[in-house]
Design a protein around this motif. Structure first.
Motif, PDB file in Angstrom:
ATOM      1  N   ILE A  63      32.143  10.710  18.667  1.00 27.83           N
ATOM      2  CA  ILE A  63      30.697  10.939  18.659  1.00 27.83           C
ATOM      3  C   ILE A  63      30.386  12.421  18.487  1.00 27.83           C
ATOM      4  O   ILE A  63      29.520  12.811  17.705  1.00 27.83           O
ATOM      5  CB  ILE A  63      30.071  10.399  19.953  1.00 27.83           C
ATOM      6  N   ALA A  64      31.119  13.268  19.212  1.00 27.94           N
ATOM      7  CA  ALA A  64      30.927  14.717  19.126  1.00 27.94           C
ATOM      8  C   ALA A  64      32.256  15.404  19.407  1.00 27.94           C
ATOM      9  O   ALA A  64      33.068  14.908  20.191  1.00 27.94           O
ATOM     10  CB  ALA A  64      29.878  15.179  20.136  1.00 27.94           C
ATOM     11  N   PRO A  65      32.532  16.541  18.762  1.00 28.26           N
ATOM     12  CA  PRO A  65      33.761  17.280  19.060  1.00 28.26           C
ATOM     13  C   PRO A  65      33.834  17.593  20.549  1.00 28.26           C
ATOM     14  O   PRO A  65      32.816  17.902  21.186  1.00 28.26           O
ATOM     15  CB  PRO A  65      33.604  18.557  18.229  1.00 28.26           C
ATOM     16  N   ASN A  66      35.025  17.482  21.122  1.00 27.78           N
ATOM     17  CA  ASN A  66      35.186  17.734  22.547  1.00 27.78           C
ATOM     18  C   ASN A  66      36.540  18.369  22.828  1.00 27.78           C
ATOM     19  O   ASN A  66      37.472  18.255  22.033  1.00 27.78           O
ATOM     20  CB  ASN A  66      35.013  16.444  23.342  1.00 27.78           C
ATOM     21  N   ALA A  67      36.626  19.024  23.976  1.00 26.26           N
ATOM     22  CA  ALA A  67      37.813  19.806  24.314  1.00 26.26           C
ATOM     23  C   ALA A  67      39.059  18.955  24.490  1.00 26.26           C
ATOM     24  O   ALA A  67      40.188  19.434  24.300  1.00 26.26           O
ATOM     25  CB  ALA A  67      37.549  20.602  25.594  1.00 26.26           C
ATOM     26  N   TYR A  97      35.379  15.423  27.828  1.00 28.78           N
ATOM     27  CA  TYR A  97      35.811  14.191  27.164  1.00 28.78           C
ATOM     28  C   TYR A  97      34.778  13.682  26.153  1.00 28.78           C
ATOM     29  O   TYR A  97      35.077  12.766  25.389  1.00 28.78           O
ATOM     30  CB  TYR A  97      36.051  13.081  28.196  1.00 28.78           C
ATOM     31  N   PHE A  98      33.573  14.250  26.169  1.00 24.82           N
ATOM     32  CA  PHE A  98      32.497  13.692  25.338  1.00 24.82           C
ATOM     33  C   PHE A  98      31.883  14.679  24.352  1.00 24.82           C
ATOM     34  O   PHE A  98      31.454  14.284  23.276  1.00 24.82           O
ATOM     35  CB  PHE A  98      31.384  13.142  26.239  1.00 24.82           C
ATOM     36  N   GLY A  99      31.810  15.956  24.713  1.00 23.94           N
ATOM     37  CA  GLY A  99      31.142  16.913  23.847  1.00 23.94           C
ATOM     38  C   GLY A  99      29.640  16.746  23.880  1.00 23.94           C
ATOM     39  O   GLY A  99      29.093  15.911  24.604  1.00 23.94           O
ATOM     40  N   VAL A 100      28.941  17.538  23.094  1.00 27.98           N
ATOM     41  CA  VAL A 100      27.481  17.517  23.038  1.00 27.98           C
ATOM     42  C   VAL A 100      27.038  17.350  21.592  1.00 27.98           C
ATOM     43  O   VAL A 100      27.556  18.014  20.692  1.00 27.98           O
ATOM     44  CB  VAL A 100      26.886  18.822  23.620  1.00 27.98           C
ATOM     45  N   LEU A 101      26.091  16.476  21.365  1.00 26.55           N
ATOM     46  CA  LEU A 101      25.580  16.250  20.012  1.00 26.55           C
ATOM     47  C   LEU A 101      24.859  17.481  19.487  1.00 26.55           C
ATOM     48  O   LEU A 101      24.045  18.088  20.198  1.00 26.55           O
ATOM     49  CB  LEU A 101      24.609  15.077  20.003  1.00 26.55           C
ATOM     50  N   GLY A 102      25.140  17.834  18.249  1.00 25.04           N
ATOM     51  CA  GLY A 102      24.373  18.868  17.585  1.00 25.04           C
ATOM     52  C   GLY A 102      22.974  18.370  17.281  1.00 25.04           C
ATOM     53  O   GLY A 102      22.665  17.183  17.423  1.00 25.04           O
ATOM     54  N   GLU A 151       9.907  19.943  13.443  1.00 27.86           N
ATOM     55  CA  GLU A 151      11.310  20.284  13.666  1.00 27.86           C
ATOM     56  C   GLU A 151      11.439  21.379  14.724  1.00 27.86           C
ATOM     57  O   GLU A 151      12.373  21.373  15.531  1.00 27.86           O
ATOM     58  CB  GLU A 151      11.973  20.734  12.361  1.00 27.86           C
ATOM     59  N   GLN A 152      10.517  22.314  14.734  1.00 28.03           N
ATOM     60  CA  GLN A 152      10.546  23.393  15.719  1.00 28.03           C
ATOM     61  C   GLN A 152      10.445  22.833  17.142  1.00 28.03           C
ATOM     62  O   GLN A 152      11.179  23.249  18.043  1.00 28.03           O
ATOM     63  CB  GLN A 152       9.408  24.375  15.467  1.00 28.03           C
ATOM     64  N   THR A 153       9.527  21.879  17.329  1.00 28.37           N
ATOM     65  CA  THR A 153       9.384  21.244  18.641  1.00 28.37           C
ATOM     66  C   THR A 153      10.663  20.506  19.020  1.00 28.37           C
ATOM     67  O   THR A 153      11.161  20.621  20.147  1.00 28.37           O
ATOM     68  CB  THR A 153       8.212  20.252  18.627  1.00 28.37           C
ATOM     69  N   ASP A 154      11.200  19.744  18.057  1.00 34.87           N
ATOM     70  CA  ASP A 154      12.403  18.966  18.332  1.00 34.87           C
ATOM     71  C   ASP A 154      13.596  19.871  18.644  1.00 34.87           C
ATOM     72  O   ASP A 154      14.415  19.559  19.518  1.00 34.87           O
ATOM     73  CB  ASP A 154      12.732  18.074  17.136  1.00 34.87           C
ATOM     74  N   ARG A 155      13.689  20.987  17.948  1.00 34.60           N
ATOM     75  CA  ARG A 155      14.799  21.918  18.214  1.00 34.60           C
ATOM     76  C   ARG A 155      14.674  22.540  19.612  1.00 34.60           C
ATOM     77  O   ARG A 155      15.684  22.724  20.308  1.00 34.60           O
ATOM     78  CB  ARG A 155      14.845  23.013  17.147  1.00 34.60           C
ATOM     79  N   ALA A 156      13.463  22.841  20.015  1.00 37.70           N
ATOM     80  CA  ALA A 156      13.263  23.418  21.347  1.00 37.70           C
ATOM     81  C   ALA A 156      13.636  22.407  22.435  1.00 37.70           C
ATOM     82  O   ALA A 156      14.251  22.762  23.451  1.00 37.70           O
ATOM     83  CB  ALA A 156      11.817  23.871  21.504  1.00 37.70           C
ATOM     84  N   PHE A 157      13.262  21.147  22.215  1.00 38.91           N
ATOM     85  CA  PHE A 157      13.603  20.090  23.172  1.00 38.91           C
ATOM     86  C   PHE A 157      15.114  19.906  23.220  1.00 38.91           C
ATOM     87  O   PHE A 157      15.723  19.869  24.301  1.00 38.91           O
ATOM     88  CB  PHE A 157      12.917  18.789  22.766  1.00 38.91           C
ATOM     89  N   HIS A 158      15.736  19.795  22.060  1.00 41.90           N
ATOM     90  CA  HIS A 158      17.184  19.588  21.994  1.00 41.90           C
ATOM     91  C   HIS A 158      17.944  20.753  22.602  1.00 41.90           C
ATOM     92  O   HIS A 158      18.986  20.554  23.244  1.00 41.90           O
ATOM     93  CB  HIS A 158      17.642  19.374  20.542  1.00 41.90           C
ATOM     94  N   ALA A 159      17.448  21.965  22.431  1.00 42.74           N
ATOM     95  CA  ALA A 159      18.153  23.137  22.961  1.00 42.74           C
ATOM     96  C   ALA A 159      18.332  23.043  24.470  1.00 42.74           C
ATOM     97  O   ALA A 159      19.384  23.405  25.016  1.00 42.74           O
ATOM     98  CB  ALA A 159      17.399  24.416  22.595  1.00 42.74           C
ATOM     99  N   VAL A 160      17.304  22.528  25.170  1.00 44.48           N
ATOM    100  CA  VAL A 160      17.409  22.392  26.622  1.00 44.48           C
ATOM    101  C   VAL A 160      18.278  21.196  26.989  1.00 44.48           C
ATOM    102  O   VAL A 160      19.050  21.244  27.955  1.00 44.48           O
ATOM    103  CB  VAL A 160      16.013  22.289  27.261  1.00 44.48           C
ATOM    104  N   VAL A 161      18.177  20.104  26.221  1.00 43.75           N
ATOM    105  CA  VAL A 161      19.093  18.990  26.429  1.00 43.75           C
ATOM    106  C   VAL A 161      20.535  19.478  26.294  1.00 43.75           C
ATOM    107  O   VAL A 161      21.394  19.199  27.136  1.00 43.75           O
ATOM    108  CB  VAL A 161      18.823  17.849  25.426  1.00 43.75           C
ATOM    109  N   HIS A 162      20.796  20.235  25.231  1.00 43.48           N
ATOM    110  CA  HIS A 162      22.139  20.756  24.973  1.00 43.48           C
ATOM    111  C   HIS A 162      22.600  21.652  26.122  1.00 43.48           C
ATOM    112  O   HIS A 162      23.711  21.495  26.652  1.00 43.48           O
ATOM    113  CB  HIS A 162      22.133  21.530  23.657  1.00 43.48           C
ATOM    114  N   GLU A 163      21.747  22.573  26.535  1.00 49.93           N
ATOM    115  CA  GLU A 163      22.126  23.518  27.594  1.00 49.93           C
ATOM    116  C   GLU A 163      22.417  22.804  28.904  1.00 49.93           C
ATOM    117  O   GLU A 163      23.388  23.123  29.598  1.00 49.93           O
ATOM    118  CB  GLU A 163      21.008  24.546  27.798  1.00 49.93           C
ATOM    119  N   THR A 164      21.583  21.839  29.254  1.00 51.38           N
ATOM    120  CA  THR A 164      21.776  21.159  30.534  1.00 51.38           C
ATOM    121  C   THR A 164      22.915  20.152  30.489  1.00 51.38           C
ATOM    122  O   THR A 164      23.549  19.877  31.513  1.00 51.38           O
ATOM    123  CB  THR A 164      20.477  20.476  30.989  1.00 51.38           C
TER     124      THR A 164
END
Length: 317
Positions: A67-71, A197-202, A175-188
């Motif tokens: 699903i996403a690259p992971n360590a 084991y799972f990684g984070v979706l781009g 897209e700007q709104t969606d990127r801002a939302f995703h950025a916090v999802v990604h960070e958290t």
């Protein structure tokens, strides 16, 4: 009785898979849900799906994918065998196929979850070389009985600190709104236990798999704003294309520096109010044992444990 394995035929198998998933997941699936779930998977990534068939009836299923690259170099897997077809070697054969595919596509290990409510499954999986890593509590509540006034003190303190809770639908659908939302999802999500084991979706994959899903509703996605900065998010979704009252909180996170201030409680309380107004009859969430802070938030809001699932891992090297 004889059985055989074959590749998934999406539209031919959708109805049968919806019944299999409804039994396995304890969450009502429709054929449309299953088709949408498969079609949302990003193109160009390793994905393998196999069907077990007995007398022209689908009795089992296996899937493994990156699903996403992971360590850990892990592929996420899933194996389901209907009780009527168990103890015939079907599960073992499906595992053999998905592990073969994972190895051939560079996987170092494979993960899957095992529900504690399905008797004898965990020992059977362990005999195939899988080891328990952690446990996820599953819990639920009926939003029709949710009383937000019980949490008014926490919500007031959050507001007094300068934090505003707003629905994503209040912002332009850009897209700007969606990127801002995703950025916090990604960070958290980077703080989620066992993320290696799972990684984070781009962003592109997240936008397709989550925000592009038919059940995604911007009115059910909430952000905590400090000025112009998003510092927390939560997302509750109807769970099904054909809404039946069941809903799911798929992610809640607060960025570092803003935790311990009640923001997660305020976010989830707002989401539960929305679920109640939307017509929800059951809201589910899950919580890793390694994240006691979020588990405490869920309990304070009234979520009650309904069982859970183990994360199991098998090293393939």
């Amino acid at each position: 009785m004889s059985w055989s394995l074959r590749p998934l035929d999406l539209h031919r198998d959708a109805e049968a898979m919806s019944h299999l998933y409804t039994w396995y997941d304890d969450f009502v699936w429709t054929a449309a849900d299953y088709v949408a779930n498969v079609e949302r998977f990003p193109e160009g990534k390793p994905m393998f799906r196999v069907i077990a068939e007995q007398d022209d009836v689908v009795v089992g299923y296996g899937r493994t994918c990156l699903i996403a690259p992971n360590a850990r170099g892990s592929f996420a897997s899933e194996v389901i065998v209907h009780p009527k077809a168990q103890r015939q070697g079907i599960g073992r054969a499906v595992f053999k196929e998905i592990e073969r595919y994972a190895r051939e596509n560079g996987a170092q290990c494979t993960t899957l979850v095992v529900f504690d409510r399905i008797a004898d499954t965990k020992p059977a999986i362990e005999r195939l070389g899988y080891e328990e890593k952690t446990f996820y509590f599953q819990s639920s509540l009926d939003p029709r009985t949710f009383d937000v006034t019980k949490h008014s003190g926490v919500i007031a303190r959050v507001c007094e600190s300068g934090i505003q809770i707003r629905a994503l639908s209040e912002f332009p659908a850009t897209e700007q709104t969606d990127r801002a939302f995703h950025a916090v999802v990604h960070e958290t999500e980077l703080d989620v236990p066992f993320l290696d084991y799972f990684g984070v979706l781009g962003f592109d994959d997240y936008r397709k798999m989550m925000m592009g899903a038919q059940w995604f509703d911007r009115s059910g996605a909430f952000v905590a704003m400090h000025g112009e900065k998003i510092v927390g998010v939560t997302l509750v979704n109807p769970g099904s294309v054909d809404f039946n009252g069941e809903m799911f909180v798929s992610h809640t996170g607060v960025v570092d520096g803003y935790r311990g201030k009640g923001i997660a409680t305020a976010l989830k309380a707002r989401a539960l109010e929305w679920a109640k107004a939307f017509g929800g009859t059951k809201v589910r969430t899950e919580n890793n044992t390694a994240n006691p802070a979020m588990r405490a938030v869920n309990q304070r809001l009234g979520f009650a444990d309904t069982g859970g699932q183990w994360l199991m891992v098998k090293e393939l090297a």
